[in-house]
Motif scaffolding. Structure first.
Motif, PDB file in Angstrom:
ATOM      1  N   HIS A 151       0.811  -1.198   0.000  1.00 25.51           N
ATOM      2  CA  HIS A 151       0.000   0.000   0.000  1.00 25.51           C
ATOM      3  C   HIS A 151       0.856   1.265   0.000  1.00 25.51           C
ATOM      4  CE1 HIS A 151      -3.982   1.860   1.657  1.00 25.51           C
ATOM      5  NE2 HIS A 151      -3.982   1.781   0.340  1.00 25.51           N
ATOM      6  N   LEU A 183      -6.122  -1.276   0.225  1.00 14.64           N
ATOM      7  CA  LEU A 183      -5.277  -2.403   0.606  1.00 14.64           C
ATOM      8  C   LEU A 183      -6.193  -3.615   0.777  1.00 14.64           C
ATOM      9  CD1 LEU A 183      -2.717  -3.813   1.475  1.00 14.64           C
ATOM     10  CD2 LEU A 183      -2.993  -2.821   3.756  1.00 14.64           C
ATOM     11  N   VAL A 195      -3.289  -4.590  -3.860  1.00 10.32           N
ATOM     12  CA  VAL A 195      -3.680  -3.186  -3.851  1.00 10.32           C
ATOM     13  C   VAL A 195      -4.539  -2.917  -5.082  1.00 10.32           C
ATOM     14  CG1 VAL A 195      -2.920  -0.785  -3.855  1.00 10.32           C
ATOM     15  CG2 VAL A 195      -1.570  -2.517  -2.645  1.00 10.32           C
TER      16      VAL A 195
END
Length: 387
Positions: free
Chosen positions: A97, A197, A216
């Motif tokens: 992330h 995420l 992601v």
């Protein structure tokens, strides 16, 4: 920066960082998918976000056309569209992330030229099941972008069960003068990009199961981004809708112009993806769009007809969405549906002229007219205004 260049800047940025460009799919999901239309960029990629290997690798980028009916009543304002495109990037168990957010910040600043001081982020602040998203918080602090902690507003899920996780949204200041407040306190902060995420799978009992390969998923509305980059207050003032403002042959108030342009544009795209009007499913969505735009179009002048619609607008839309069905097919479907609408209007006038409907209508009357005769409330109200 026009729309085509915006798309190129986005896709080139990610391709330079090892992402494979995949073709944005049709609005129509594959057989067996219960959803009528593709509603987000990640929808076609759900199996891969849950762990299935993708044939093009673990880094992907695309432009996906989407359709949402949940916002139909909002169409006509400055931001809502029925058909729109999502710019998306994905890490399928590759980078995390924090890297996604750093790249997002870099692209907005250096690729699109958005000033640093006009950016703000929101971050998941934790709940009773999951703690705060500290990685995202540290990333924004290192970048110098102000951040705001929120609760469920920064938790993304694909329904009551399925993949989910904390997200960080990036906002751009669209007001005059220096930025003020935060995204939750001032509506002039406009969300342009969401980085999710994808860390968990929510089970039927509400519990969270960690995914073996977290990923992601990012999504950014193309039309909204273009509006910001071109300095407009409305998506309808961007270059995407310039031909509609210039070539539509009818004089309409601003909200009606936006609705008619939006629904015609959406109808062309839906037809281009192989849908025909019907009384159920996807075909009913198309029929509803055409009838809503015709009702609006004829509110002030009942003689208006789609026969006057310039073919250039149909071609412009088909070209933009890379559809090859041809304008002749689109015209044929729209005009056939208009003839059906005219027959419905005539039947509605005969019904409403009877003694049963001369006074105020009850909810039962509206339900009966819709369920039995196919006359929706807005059409009934329009016919009564013409009496």
């Amino acid at each position: 920066m026009d729309t085509d260049r915006t798309v190129r800047v986005f896709t080139d940025f990610y391709r330079e960082r090892g992402h494979h460009l995949i073709t944005g799919g049709t609005l129509v999901p594959p057989p067996g998918d219960p959803v009528l239309f593709t509603t987000s960029g990640m929808h076609p990629l759900t199996p891969y976000l849950e762990g299935r290997p993708h044939p093009r690798g673990r880094r992907l980028v695309n432009v996906q056309r989407c359709l949402r009916t949940t916002d139909l009543d909002e169409v006509g304002d400055s931001t809502h569209l029925t058909v729109f495109e999502m710019l998306g990037s994905w890490s399928l168990g590759d980078y995390g992330h924090s890297r996604s957010l750093r790249w997002g910040y870099e692209l907005l600043r250096e690729g699109f030229g958005i000033p640093h001081d006009r950016l703000h982020a929101t971050v998941f602040g934790g709940d009773e099941q999951v703690g705060p998203d500290l990685d995202s918080l540290r990333t924004w602090e290192e970048s110098g972008v102000p951040e705001e902690l929120t609760g469920e507003d920064n938790w993304w899920s694909n329904g009551p069960v399925g993949p989910c996780g904390p997200d960080s949204e990036i906002f751009v200041w669209t007001g005059d003068g220096p930025p003020r407040g935060t995204p939750t306190t001032d509506p002039r902060w406009l969300e342009v990009w969401n980085h999710v995420l994808m860390r968990y799978r929510r089970l039927d009992d509400g519990s969270l199961q960690p995914l073996e390969r977290p990923g992601v998923d990012t999504g950014m509305g193309l039309e909204r981004l273009v509006t910001v980059l071109q300095g407009h207050d409305s998506v309808h003032d961007s270059d995407l809708f310039e031909p509609w403002r210039r070539l539509l042959p009818w004089s309409l108030d601003e909200r009606s112009l936006r609705l008619v342009s939006d629904h015609l544009r959406a109808g062309v795209v839906v037809i281009g993806d192989g849908v025909r009007p019907s009384n159920t499913g996807r075909g009913y969505v198309l029929r509803r769009l055409v009838r809503r735009l015709l009702t609006t179009l004829r509110r002030e002048e009942p003689s208006r007809t789609l026969l006057d619609l310039p073919v250039e607008l149909l071609q412009h839309t088909l070209d933009h969405f890379r559809q090859t069905c041809g304008t002749g097919h689109v015209q044929s479907v729209l005009l056939e549906e208009e003839r059906g609408f005219d027959r419905l209007l005539e039947r509605g006038r005969r019904l409403l002229s009877g003694p049963r409907y001369r006074g105020p209508l009850s909810e039962e009357d509206y339900d009966y007219l819709h369920d039995t005769h196919g006359l929706p409330r807005d059409l009934v109200l329009g016919l009564r205004r013409q009496e």
